[in-house]
Design a protein around this motif. Sequence first.
Motif, PDB file in Angstrom:
ATOM      1  N   ALA A 142      31.530  89.250   3.396  1.00  0.00           N
ATOM      2  CA  ALA A 142      32.359  89.972   4.361  1.00  0.00           C
ATOM      3  C   ALA A 142      33.546  90.620   3.641  1.00  0.00           C
ATOM      4  O   ALA A 142      34.154  90.005   2.767  1.00  0.00           O
ATOM      5  CB  ALA A 142      32.849  89.032   5.449  1.00  0.00           C
ATOM      6  N   LYS A 159      31.129  93.487   7.836  1.00  0.00           N
ATOM      7  CA  LYS A 159      31.318  92.305   8.666  1.00  0.00           C
ATOM      8  C   LYS A 159      29.972  91.608   8.848  1.00  0.00           C
ATOM      9  O   LYS A 159      28.929  92.256   8.763  1.00  0.00           O
ATOM     10  CB  LYS A 159      31.862  92.711  10.040  1.00  0.00           C
ATOM     11  CG  LYS A 159      33.134  93.535   9.992  1.00  0.00           C
ATOM     12  CD  LYS A 159      33.521  93.999  11.396  1.00  0.00           C
ATOM     13  CE  LYS A 159      34.773  94.846  11.380  1.00  0.00           C
ATOM     14  NZ  LYS A 159      35.130  95.321  12.745  1.00  0.00           N
ATOM     15  N   SER A 175      29.601  85.406   5.777  1.00  0.00           N
ATOM     16  CA  SER A 175      31.002  85.167   6.181  1.00  0.00           C
ATOM     17  C   SER A 175      31.732  84.258   5.203  1.00  0.00           C
ATOM     18  O   SER A 175      31.129  83.695   4.307  1.00  0.00           O
ATOM     19  CB  SER A 175      31.031  84.553   7.580  1.00  0.00           C
ATOM     20  OG  SER A 175      30.276  83.364   7.593  1.00  0.00           O
TER      21      SER A 175
END
Length: 124
Positions: free
Chosen positions: A14, A87, A124
């Motif tokens: 990310a 993202k 993430s």
Amino acid sequence: QVQLVESGGGLVQAGGSLRLSCAAPGRTFSNYKMGWFRQAPGKEREFVAAINWNHGSTYYAESVKGRFTISRDNAKNTVYLQMNTLKPEDTAVYYCAADPFLADWAVERAYHYWGPGTQVTVSS
């Protein structure tokens, strides 16, 4: 027949960046619209960005505005999707599409030619 080939997908953290490429060996995209779509697991395929090959005008989904940039290289007959500030929700298979009808830029059924897709995974 237009055969599109995407490349540049991969795994990124990310906040990172990737650049996707789309080419059609042996032909040009003059007078075509070129689009990028994506499909996440369990979701419908959705519009990401499009470009008018001749004029360079661009169109973006709200979710990627300011982060993604579509561009083309006339000499290489290649369209790019530069993806920044990625993202986890950008994780999907990304498809390149082309069509000579210069309208309905964000409409999936308005594109006749499609590449096989390239996987983009954002951790993430």
